[in-house]
Write an enzyme that holds these catalytic residues in place. Structure first.
Site, PDB file in Angstrom:
ATOM      1  N   ASP A   1       9.656  22.058   4.045  1.00 15.68           N
ATOM      2  CA  ASP A   1       8.327  22.067   4.662  1.00 15.68           C
ATOM      3  C   ASP A   1       7.794  20.657   4.943  1.00 15.68           C
ATOM      4  O   ASP A   1       7.613  19.868   4.015  1.00 15.68           O
ATOM      5  CB  ASP A   1       7.318  22.763   3.742  1.00 15.68           C
ATOM      6  CG  ASP A   1       7.822  24.085   3.174  1.00 15.68           C
ATOM      7  OD1 ASP A   1       9.030  24.205   2.899  1.00 15.68           O
ATOM      8  OD2 ASP A   1       6.995  24.976   2.976  1.00 15.68           O
TER       9      ASP A   1
ATOM     10  N   HIS B   1       8.790  26.656   0.739  1.00 23.95           N
ATOM     11  CA  HIS B   1       7.402  27.024   0.408  1.00 23.95           C
ATOM     12  C   HIS B   1       6.825  26.346  -0.831  1.00 23.95           C
ATOM     13  O   HIS B   1       5.662  25.988  -0.818  1.00 23.95           O
ATOM     14  CB  HIS B   1       7.221  28.545   0.262  1.00 23.95           C
ATOM     15  CG  HIS B   1       5.836  28.953  -0.147  1.00 23.95           C
ATOM     16  ND1 HIS B   1       4.737  28.832   0.683  1.00 23.95           N
ATOM     17  CD2 HIS B   1       5.346  29.466  -1.310  1.00 23.95           C
ATOM     18  CE1 HIS B   1       3.647  29.269   0.047  1.00 23.95           C
ATOM     19  NE2 HIS B   1       3.990  29.643  -1.161  1.00 23.95           N
TER      20      HIS B   1
ATOM     21  N   ASN C   1       4.026  31.566   5.542  1.00 23.40           N
ATOM     22  CA  ASN C   1       2.693  32.170   5.421  1.00 23.40           C
ATOM     23  C   ASN C   1       1.602  31.422   6.205  1.00 23.40           C
ATOM     24  O   ASN C   1       0.592  31.999   6.569  1.00 23.40           O
ATOM     25  CB  ASN C   1       2.287  32.269   3.949  1.00 23.40           C
ATOM     26  CG  ASN C   1       2.440  30.959   3.214  1.00 23.40           C
ATOM     27  OD1 ASN C   1       3.462  30.285   3.326  1.00 23.40           O
ATOM     28  ND2 ASN C   1       1.433  30.577   2.457  1.00 23.40           N
ATOM     29  N   HIS C   2       1.812  30.118   6.475  1.00 26.15           N
ATOM     30  CA  HIS C   2       0.787  29.348   7.208  1.00 26.15           C
ATOM     31  C   HIS C   2       1.068  29.264   8.708  1.00 26.15           C
ATOM     32  O   HIS C   2       0.439  28.462   9.406  1.00 26.15           O
ATOM     33  CB  HIS C   2       0.679  27.931   6.639  1.00 26.15           C
ATOM     34  CG  HIS C   2       0.038  27.896   5.285  1.00 26.15           C
ATOM     35  ND1 HIS C   2      -1.251  28.329   5.058  1.00 26.15           N
ATOM     36  CD2 HIS C   2       0.516  27.506   4.074  1.00 26.15           C
ATOM     37  CE1 HIS C   2      -1.546  28.186   3.774  1.00 26.15           C
ATOM     38  NE2 HIS C   2      -0.487  27.709   3.148  1.00 26.15           N
TER      39      HIS C   2
ATOM     40  N   GLU D   1       5.736  24.703   8.991  1.00 17.71           N
ATOM     41  CA  GLU D   1       4.468  25.442   8.926  1.00 17.71           C
ATOM     42  C   GLU D   1       3.306  24.653   8.322  1.00 17.71           C
ATOM     43  O   GLU D   1       2.167  25.080   8.413  1.00 17.71           O
ATOM     44  CB  GLU D   1       4.649  26.751   8.159  1.00 17.71           C
ATOM     45  CG  GLU D   1       4.843  26.533   6.688  1.00 17.71           C
ATOM     46  CD  GLU D   1       4.271  27.660   5.851  1.00 17.71           C
ATOM     47  OE1 GLU D   1       3.929  28.708   6.404  1.00 17.71           O
ATOM     48  OE2 GLU D   1       4.155  27.470   4.632  1.00 17.71           O
ATOM     49  N   ASN D   2       3.595  23.492   7.690  1.00 16.48           N
ATOM     50  CA  ASN D   2       2.513  22.688   7.100  1.00 16.48           C
ATOM     51  C   ASN D   2       2.375  21.326   7.778  1.00 16.48           C
ATOM     52  O   ASN D   2       1.833  20.381   7.197  1.00 16.48           O
ATOM     53  CB  ASN D   2       2.768  22.453   5.595  1.00 16.48           C
ATOM     54  CG  ASN D   2       2.825  23.740   4.810  1.00 16.48           C
ATOM     55  OD1 ASN D   2       3.827  24.063   4.200  1.00 16.48           O
ATOM     56  ND2 ASN D   2       1.749  24.496   4.847  1.00 16.48           N
TER      57      ASN D   2
ATOM     58  N   HIS E   1      11.319  31.912   2.745  1.00 15.22           N
ATOM     59  CA  HIS E   1      10.057  31.228   2.421  1.00 15.22           C
ATOM     60  C   HIS E   1       9.324  32.064   1.368  1.00 15.22           C
ATOM     61  O   HIS E   1       8.760  33.117   1.685  1.00 15.22           O
ATOM     62  CB  HIS E   1       9.242  31.110   3.714  1.00 15.22           C
ATOM     63  CG  HIS E   1       8.123  30.134   3.618  1.00 15.22           C
ATOM     64  ND1 HIS E   1       8.312  28.775   3.703  1.00 15.22           N
ATOM     65  CD2 HIS E   1       6.794  30.309   3.414  1.00 15.22           C
ATOM     66  CE1 HIS E   1       7.147  28.160   3.578  1.00 15.22           C
ATOM     67  NE2 HIS E   1       6.211  29.071   3.390  1.00 15.22           N
TER      68      HIS E   1
ATOM     69  N   HIS F   1       7.446  23.406  -2.079  1.00 20.31           N
ATOM     70  CA  HIS F   1       7.322  21.960  -1.856  1.00 20.31           C
ATOM     71  C   HIS F   1       7.930  21.120  -2.980  1.00 20.31           C
ATOM     72  O   HIS F   1       7.667  19.920  -3.064  1.00 20.31           O
ATOM     73  CB  HIS F   1       5.851  21.546  -1.637  1.00 20.31           C
ATOM     74  CG  HIS F   1       5.265  22.065  -0.368  1.00 20.31           C
ATOM     75  ND1 HIS F   1       4.123  21.544   0.207  1.00 20.31           N
ATOM     76  CD2 HIS F   1       5.662  23.067   0.455  1.00 20.31           C
ATOM     77  CE1 HIS F   1       3.840  22.206   1.328  1.00 20.31           C
ATOM     78  NE2 HIS F   1       4.764  23.132   1.483  1.00 20.31           N
TER      79      HIS F   1
HETATM   80 FE   FE2 Z   1       4.352  28.303   2.779  1.00 22.08          FE
END
Ligand code: FE2
Length: 269
Positions: A8, A179, A68-69, A39-40, A154, A181
């Site tokens: 990520d 996810h 999810n983001h 996604e981040n 994820h 991190h």
């Molecule tokens: Fe995530």
């Protein structure tokens, strides 16, 4: 084939590191195919913008996965509907825009990338193991449909990710978790030849709380009323991911090597 997957990308620090370092990593390690979880990546640490998506492609990324983001920035729905190399989790609820898997042809080989999202402590989504089983029934390594299969799982829990690794063992080139991190040190080749790592970590500033400003995160945990919304830490980022050497004939892994470069983590290159 050398396949690299990066974890990520967390905010501007992560984007800068990917932009600056990925092209030389690709060249030095002779990497054929690159996947990144984006996604981040937006300035807020949530979602992705069209500009960052384009920057990743320019830096040499072939496919961008999410989680999810994915929809946290308004650009994402448009990116997902116009670009097959932008994936959202395949088991997202059925009316979600975009796709959760794709077939990509590069250097005469077919790479399938599958993006999944865990069910435990995550956004509501369909059963990830049912989704994975359906995929396995449709795609088999070496039957002409896929030379290599890459799975980004994820998810929050280590158990779901490890179980997914075993489900795909011998049926995918690699299964990696994203996810949390935080990179785990269990990278390996499983019994039947699939490369696996529970979490490949983040491309971001580790002098932080999972990529977010540490002072502010602490204030939040301490219920300090001066705490602001979470915002990304902006110090030098570490690039974190897994490099897999895959057999051109079987599509299975021959070697796995974590790549941890720059920033405050101990380097492993
Ligand atoms: Fe995530």
């Amino acid at each position: 084939m050398n396949i690299l997957i990066l974890g990520d990308v967390a905010g501007p620090a992560g984007v800068k590191a990917v932009r600056e370092k990925l092209p030389s990593i690709i060249k030095e390690k002779k990497i054929d195919f690159v996947i990144i979880n984006g996604e981040n990546a937006a300035d807020t640490g949530r979602g992705i913008t069209k500009k960052i998506f384009d920057d990743f492609l320019k830096a040499g990324v072939d496919v961008i996965t999410t989680g999810n983001h994915v929809w946290d920035h308004k650009d994402a729905e448009d990116i997902a509907s116009k670009n097959i190399n932008f994936l959202r989790p395949s088991n997202m609820l059925k009316d979600s825009p975009g796709k959760g898997e794709g077939i990509f042809i590069k250097n005469g080989k077919k790479f399938i990338v599958l993006n999944l999202m865990g069910n435990v402590f995550m956004k509501k989504c369909d059963d990830v193991f049912v989704e994975a089983k359906k995929f396995i029934e449709r795609f088999k390594l070496g039957d002409g449909q896929a030379d290599f299969i890459i799975v980004d799982m994820h998810a929050e829990t280590t158990s779901e990710k490890m179980a997914m690794g075993h489900l795909f063992d011998g049926k995918a080139t690699m299964v990696v978790g994203t996810h949390t991190h935080v990179p785990t040190s269990d990278h390996r080749i499983m019994e039947k030849g699939t490369a696996y790592q529970t979490d490949i970590g983040m491309c971001g500033d580790y002098n932080s709380v999972i990529g977010m400003n540490k002072e502010n995160s602490l204030k939040k945990f301490l219920r300090d009323s001066s705490a602001e919304n979470h915002h990304p830490a902006l110090g030098e980022a570490t690039i974190s991911g897994l490099l897999v050497l895959a057999d051109d004939n079987t599509g299975l892994a021959k070697k796995v090597q974590p790549i941890i470069l720059g920033g405050s983590l101990q380097e492993r290159v």
